[in-house]
Design an enzyme around this catalytic site. Sequence first.
Site, PDB file in Angstrom:
ATOM      1  N   LEU A  96       1.200  -1.204   0.163  1.00 27.14           N
ATOM      2  CA  LEU A  96       0.112   0.401   0.080  1.00 27.14           C
ATOM      3  C   LEU A  96       1.091   1.455  -0.020  1.00 27.14           C
ATOM      4  O   LEU A  96       1.916   1.225   0.483  1.00 27.14           O
ATOM      5  CB  LEU A  96      -0.844  -0.040   0.972  1.00 27.14           C
ATOM      6  CG  LEU A  96      -2.183  -1.584   1.693  1.00 27.14           C
ATOM      7  CD1 LEU A  96      -2.405  -0.866   2.647  1.00 27.14           C
ATOM      8  CD2 LEU A  96      -3.053  -1.144   0.084  1.00 27.14           C
ATOM      9  N   HIS A 112      -0.340 -12.366   8.288  1.00 25.77           N
ATOM     10  CA  HIS A 112       0.589 -12.402   7.647  1.00 25.77           C
ATOM     11  C   HIS A 112       1.098 -13.858   7.678  1.00 25.77           C
ATOM     12  O   HIS A 112       1.157 -14.145   9.004  1.00 25.77           O
ATOM     13  CB  HIS A 112       1.560 -10.939   8.815  1.00 25.77           C
ATOM     14  CG  HIS A 112       3.030 -11.971   7.594  1.00 25.77           C
ATOM     15  ND1 HIS A 112       3.244 -11.009   6.265  1.00 25.77           N
ATOM     16  CD2 HIS A 112       4.100 -12.271   7.827  1.00 25.77           C
ATOM     17  CE1 HIS A 112       4.189 -11.980   6.169  1.00 25.77           C
ATOM     18  NE2 HIS A 112       4.981 -11.833   7.094  1.00 25.77           N
ATOM     19  N   GLU A 177      -5.215 -19.138  11.188  1.00 22.03           N
ATOM     20  CA  GLU A 177      -5.676 -18.016  10.817  1.00 22.03           C
ATOM     21  C   GLU A 177      -6.528 -17.596  10.334  1.00 22.03           C
ATOM     22  O   GLU A 177      -7.458 -16.847  11.086  1.00 22.03           O
ATOM     23  CB  GLU A 177      -5.014 -17.714   9.528  1.00 22.03           C
ATOM     24  CG  GLU A 177      -3.474 -17.558   8.465  1.00 22.03           C
ATOM     25  CD  GLU A 177      -3.698 -16.939   7.424  1.00 22.03           C
ATOM     26  OE1 GLU A 177      -1.950 -16.946   7.385  1.00 22.03           O
ATOM     27  OE2 GLU A 177      -3.542 -17.481   6.458  1.00 22.03           O
TER      28      GLU A 177
HETATM   29  C1  GAR Z   1      -2.792 -16.095   3.798  1.00 26.19           C
HETATM   30  O1  GAR Z   1      -1.952 -16.634   4.479  1.00 26.19           O
HETATM   31  C2  GAR Z   1      -2.196 -14.839   4.127  1.00 26.19           C
HETATM   32  O2  GAR Z   1      -1.712 -14.902   5.507  1.00 26.19           O
HETATM   33  C3  GAR Z   1      -1.225 -13.961   3.293  1.00 26.19           C
HETATM   34  O3  GAR Z   1      -1.521 -14.787   1.800  1.00 26.19           O
HETATM   35  C4  GAR Z   1      -2.137 -15.407   2.276  1.00 26.19           C
HETATM   36  C5  GAR Z   1      -4.039 -15.928   1.571  1.00 26.19           C
HETATM   37  O4  GAR Z   1      -4.471 -16.692   1.679  1.00 26.19           O
HETATM   38  N1  GAR Z   1      -0.858 -13.413   3.415  1.00 26.19           N
HETATM   39  C6  GAR Z   1      -0.151 -11.973   2.629  1.00 26.19           C
HETATM   40  O5  GAR Z   1       1.377 -13.483   3.040  1.00 26.19           O
HETATM   41  C7  GAR Z   1       0.663 -10.959   3.079  1.00 26.19           C
HETATM   42  N2  GAR Z   1       1.864 -11.286   3.093  1.00 26.19           N
HETATM   43  P1  GAR Z   1      -6.320 -16.842   1.107  1.00 26.19           P
HETATM   44  O6  GAR Z   1      -6.140 -15.886   0.350  1.00 26.19           O
HETATM   45  O7  GAR Z   1      -6.397 -17.732   1.417  1.00 26.19           O
HETATM   46  O8  GAR Z   1      -7.240 -15.906   2.466  1.00 26.19           O
END
Ligand code: GAR
Length: 204
Positions: A96, A112, A177
């Site tokens: 961003l 993250h 998550e």
């Molecule tokens: C997640 O694991 C999130 O932590 C990561 O992308 C994935 C998205 O999964 N984010 C990053 O790496 C940001 N730097 P999703 O599309 O299945 O929610």
Amino acid sequence: MSSKSIAVMASGRGSNLKIILDAEAAGHCPVDVRLVICDKADAKALDIARQAGVPHVIHVNPKDYENREQYDAECADLLDKHGCQWIVLAGYMRILSSAFVRRFRGRIINIHPSILPAFAGAKAVEDALEYGVKASGCTVHLVDEVLDGGPILAQAIVPVLDDDTRDSLHARIQREEHIIYPATLKRMVEEGFTIKGRRVIWSK
Ligand code: GAR
């Protein structure tokens, strides 16, 4: 603007978006997802949002803008137009601009896939494996101008197993998550927090 109204910005598979929408529909998470913005036309997140009946589901194509600032300004206008109090990044893989961060300071949340401050950046899961840590996890944090650097709202830890691959470790992290993201959004809306230095102090 309702304090529960949120926008989700996503780039990919959208499993965190789906968990948030499911939690909202089941009454487990008192948020109102008004808007989903994706930067990728083929993101599964777009289908998930449409199927769930999110009122505004918008693909904003980076190719239509001259630079990051203009792209972010368009997204920012959409967020304001639709009255979104919180901006929830769920696998949003664009950095961003600082103008965007300034405009919504303290209202942008990210998840993250590492225990920050370890392994910031786009390859967190690979980097953790390569480094040889025996535990990793995920972090929900506020977004500031430093990449993956804002105050921490919640973290969850998972073990790293000897036979882990990037995918197996990421799947284990994603299970956490999917628990902590809706739980943190619920706390954010119901309890609120203050920030002292870098520390997030929950109100209850
Ligand atoms: C997640 O694991 C999130 O932590 C990561 O992308 C994935 C998205 O999964 N984010 C990053 O790496 C940001 N730097 P999703 O599309 O299945 O929610």
